[in-house]
Design an enzyme around this catalytic site. Sequence first.
Site, PDB file in Angstrom:
ATOM      1  N   GLY A 198      11.353  99.207 106.658  1.00 52.49           N
ATOM      2  CA  GLY A 198      10.622 100.527 106.805  1.00 52.49           C
ATOM      3  C   GLY A 198      10.714 101.081 105.148  1.00 52.49           C
TER       4      GLY A 198
ATOM      5  N   GLN B 131      10.117 107.906  99.227  1.00 51.85           N
ATOM      6  CA  GLN B 131      10.758 106.881  98.200  1.00 51.85           C
ATOM      7  C   GLN B 131       9.665 106.317  97.229  1.00 51.85           C
ATOM      8  OE1 GLN B 131      11.922 104.499 101.963  1.00 51.85           O
ATOM      9  NE2 GLN B 131      13.440 103.828 100.356  1.00 51.85           N
TER      10      GLN B 131
ATOM     11  N   CYS C 248      19.022  99.963 101.566  1.00 48.65           N
ATOM     12  CA  CYS C 248      17.777 100.746 101.402  1.00 48.65           C
ATOM     13  C   CYS C 248      17.184 100.333 100.061  1.00 48.65           C
ATOM     14  CB  CYS C 248      18.194 102.223 101.298  1.00 48.65           C
ATOM     15  SG  CYS C 248      16.918 103.253 100.897  1.00 48.65           S
ATOM     16  N   LEU C 249      15.750 100.269 100.166  1.00 48.61           N
ATOM     17  CA  LEU C 249      14.987  99.688  98.809  1.00 48.61           C
ATOM     18  C   LEU C 249      15.369 100.924  97.719  1.00 48.61           C
ATOM     19  CD1 LEU C 249      11.686  98.633 100.194  1.00 48.61           C
ATOM     20  CD2 LEU C 249      13.498  97.091  99.439  1.00 48.61           C
TER      21      LEU C 249
ATOM     22  N   HIS D 285      16.738 106.235 109.811  1.00 49.92           N
ATOM     23  CA  HIS D 285      16.834 105.995 108.429  1.00 49.92           C
ATOM     24  C   HIS D 285      15.883 106.534 107.761  1.00 49.92           C
ATOM     25  CE1 HIS D 285      18.429 103.441 104.872  1.00 49.92           C
ATOM     26  NE2 HIS D 285      16.927 103.577 104.696  1.00 49.92           N
ATOM     27  N   GLU D 286      14.740 106.159 108.091  1.00 50.49           N
ATOM     28  CA  GLU D 286      13.194 106.761 107.270  1.00 50.49           C
ATOM     29  C   GLU D 286      13.130 108.072 107.720  1.00 50.49           C
ATOM     30  OE1 GLU D 286      12.349 104.651 105.506  1.00 50.49           O
ATOM     31  OE2 GLU D 286      13.253 102.769 106.207  1.00 50.49           O
TER      32      GLU D 286
ATOM     33  N   HIS E  50      14.952 110.244 105.241  1.00 52.68           N
ATOM     34  CA  HIS E  50      14.448 110.270 103.647  1.00 52.68           C
ATOM     35  C   HIS E  50      13.440 111.470 103.599  1.00 52.68           C
ATOM     36  CE1 HIS E  50      15.592 106.598 101.627  1.00 52.68           C
ATOM     37  NE2 HIS E  50      15.340 105.883 102.638  1.00 52.68           N
TER      38      HIS E  50
END
Length: 151
Positions: A48, A53, A92-93, A134-135, A138
């Site tokens: 995702g 981000q 996570c990216l 998780h997203e 953010h």
Amino acid sequence: MILNILTHPNNTLRKKSSVISADEILSAEFQKFLDDLGETMVEFDGAGLAAPQTGNLKRAVVIHAEDGEIKFYVNPKITYKSLRRSIVEEGCLSVPGVFGDVKRPKKIWIKYQDRKGIGHKERCDLYSSRVLQHEIDHLDGILFIDKMIKK
Ligand SMILES: [Zn+2]
């Protein structure tokens, strides 16, 4: 267009993102941004990706659903969390090279708008519940490392 992904530590990753108006969702600029967000997630092989981000402080996320579908969630809001929790390893990216266990509610209900601005309610379980929580974190400046119980 592939977007640049911000990496921790970074001030923008810690900010709260803003709600997107109905008009803005339908704007050509925002539609292009969603395309780019999806393309960037696929390029970097993420489960995702959330708009902040990429430095865009808007409440929008994209996930790579289990069936391979690329799904956009605009203004997602968790309306219910199950009491039962599960522990799953996350990465996570924006936090490259770090993986760790995070405890989260197993199931959630969310409401959101799709990329056409149409409202939906959805019950999320397992994979999609985990990725969306998780997203959505953010969007509030929260990273999984804040909640990590074990590296
Ligand atoms: Zn992340």
